[in-house]
Design a protein around this motif. Sequence first.
Motif, PDB file in Angstrom:
ATOM      1  N   ALA A   1       0.798  -1.443  -0.087  1.00  0.00           N
ATOM      2  CA  ALA A   1       0.073  -0.219  -0.142  1.00  0.00           C
ATOM      3  C   ALA A   1       0.955   1.364  -0.007  1.00  0.00           C
ATOM      4  O   ALA A   1       0.515   2.385  -0.558  1.00  0.00           O
ATOM      5  CB  ALA A   1      -0.986  -0.031   1.072  1.00  0.00           C
ATOM      6  N   THR A   2       1.779   1.299   0.842  1.00  0.00           N
ATOM      7  CA  THR A   2       2.726   2.314   0.775  1.00  0.00           C
ATOM      8  C   THR A   2       3.539   2.688  -0.547  1.00  0.00           C
ATOM      9  O   THR A   2       3.808   3.512  -1.023  1.00  0.00           O
ATOM     10  CB  THR A   2       3.811   2.204   2.092  1.00  0.00           C
ATOM     11  OG1 THR A   2       3.150   1.972   3.191  1.00  0.00           O
ATOM     12  CG2 THR A   2       4.701   3.403   2.076  1.00  0.00           C
ATOM     13  N   LEU A   3       4.008   1.375  -0.993  1.00  0.00           N
ATOM     14  CA  LEU A   3       4.576   1.696  -2.480  1.00  0.00           C
ATOM     15  C   LEU A   3       3.617   1.984  -3.477  1.00  0.00           C
ATOM     16  O   LEU A   3       3.873   2.713  -4.218  1.00  0.00           O
ATOM     17  CB  LEU A   3       5.411   0.230  -2.970  1.00  0.00           C
ATOM     18  CG  LEU A   3       6.721  -0.131  -2.006  1.00  0.00           C
ATOM     19  CD1 LEU A   3       7.102  -1.362  -2.314  1.00  0.00           C
ATOM     20  CD2 LEU A   3       7.698   0.788  -2.307  1.00  0.00           C
ATOM     21  N   LEU A   4       2.550   1.579  -3.504  1.00  0.00           N
ATOM     22  CA  LEU A   4       1.564   1.916  -4.453  1.00  0.00           C
ATOM     23  C   LEU A   4       1.150   3.531  -4.391  1.00  0.00           C
ATOM     24  O   LEU A   4       0.930   4.190  -5.439  1.00  0.00           O
ATOM     25  CB  LEU A   4       0.162   1.147  -4.227  1.00  0.00           C
ATOM     26  CG  LEU A   4       0.127  -0.340  -4.806  1.00  0.00           C
ATOM     27  CD1 LEU A   4      -1.103  -0.876  -4.478  1.00  0.00           C
ATOM     28  CD2 LEU A   4       0.451  -0.290  -6.210  1.00  0.00           C
ATOM     29  N   GLY A   5       1.374   4.076  -3.018  1.00  0.00           N
ATOM     30  CA  GLY A   5       1.042   5.446  -2.844  1.00  0.00           C
ATOM     31  C   GLY A   5       2.353   6.199  -3.437  1.00  0.00           C
ATOM     32  O   GLY A   5       2.128   7.356  -3.857  1.00  0.00           O
ATOM     33  N   ALA A   6       3.438   5.550  -3.285  1.00  0.00           N
ATOM     34  CA  ALA A   6       4.708   6.227  -3.929  1.00  0.00           C
ATOM     35  C   ALA A   6       4.561   6.067  -5.154  1.00  0.00           C
ATOM     36  O   ALA A   6       5.034   6.994  -6.035  1.00  0.00           O
ATOM     37  CB  ALA A   6       5.899   5.305  -3.255  1.00  0.00           C
ATOM     38  N   ALA A   7       4.159   4.929  -5.871  1.00  0.00           N
ATOM     39  CA  ALA A   7       4.200   4.939  -7.451  1.00  0.00           C
ATOM     40  C   ALA A   7       3.014   5.798  -7.965  1.00  0.00           C
ATOM     41  O   ALA A   7       3.247   6.462  -8.798  1.00  0.00           O
ATOM     42  CB  ALA A   7       3.739   3.377  -7.733  1.00  0.00           C
TER      43      ALA A   7
END
Length: 191
Positions: free
Chosen positions: A180-186
């Motif tokens: 979820a954090t990486l998707l937010g970063a992406a």
Amino acid sequence: MDAFLVSTGIVALAEVGDKTQLLAFILAAKFRKPWPIIAGIFIATLANHGFAGAVGAWVTTLMGPDTLRWVLGISFLAMAVWTLIPDKFDEEDAKLARFGAFGTTLIAFFLAEMGDKTQIATVALAAQYQSLALVVAGTTVGMMIANVPAVILGGKIADRMPVRLVHGIAAAIFAILGIATLLGAASAFGL
């Protein structure tokens, strides 16, 4: 409130079968004085996780939001993998008996938590949620949820705990947070 609940849940699950939970079992068997041991666990955890949470809050001042999201996302995924690796208990952690039940627990727990996965998780959670008090309160409550029964019930529950399942659940939660954090970063980069 999410910071408190997620922090509590992750640490309570990650702590099952952890070296500090094994330490709680050993201290309970050695001293047979649950309340001083529980007090020692509480104070050691509060101090250790308070420091870890402060480091997590400080880290947020060093990085921009996008970089921080990538670092946290990868950190949570690494925590998911680390959670699946069984801890080894070092008998030296429990050899402080000359300080009594409270003192031995306080020192042993504080030292055993240094660099432990729950301390590292506290750093990452404090950086993620940017809520030092709620994260430290949550991780401390999580430690108490996992360790108080270990102190009170001792060996009676040690062999009945489905450690692999509990660690799998904790790893899944870390992985979900990481993704979820990486998707937010992406999405911040338009990916």
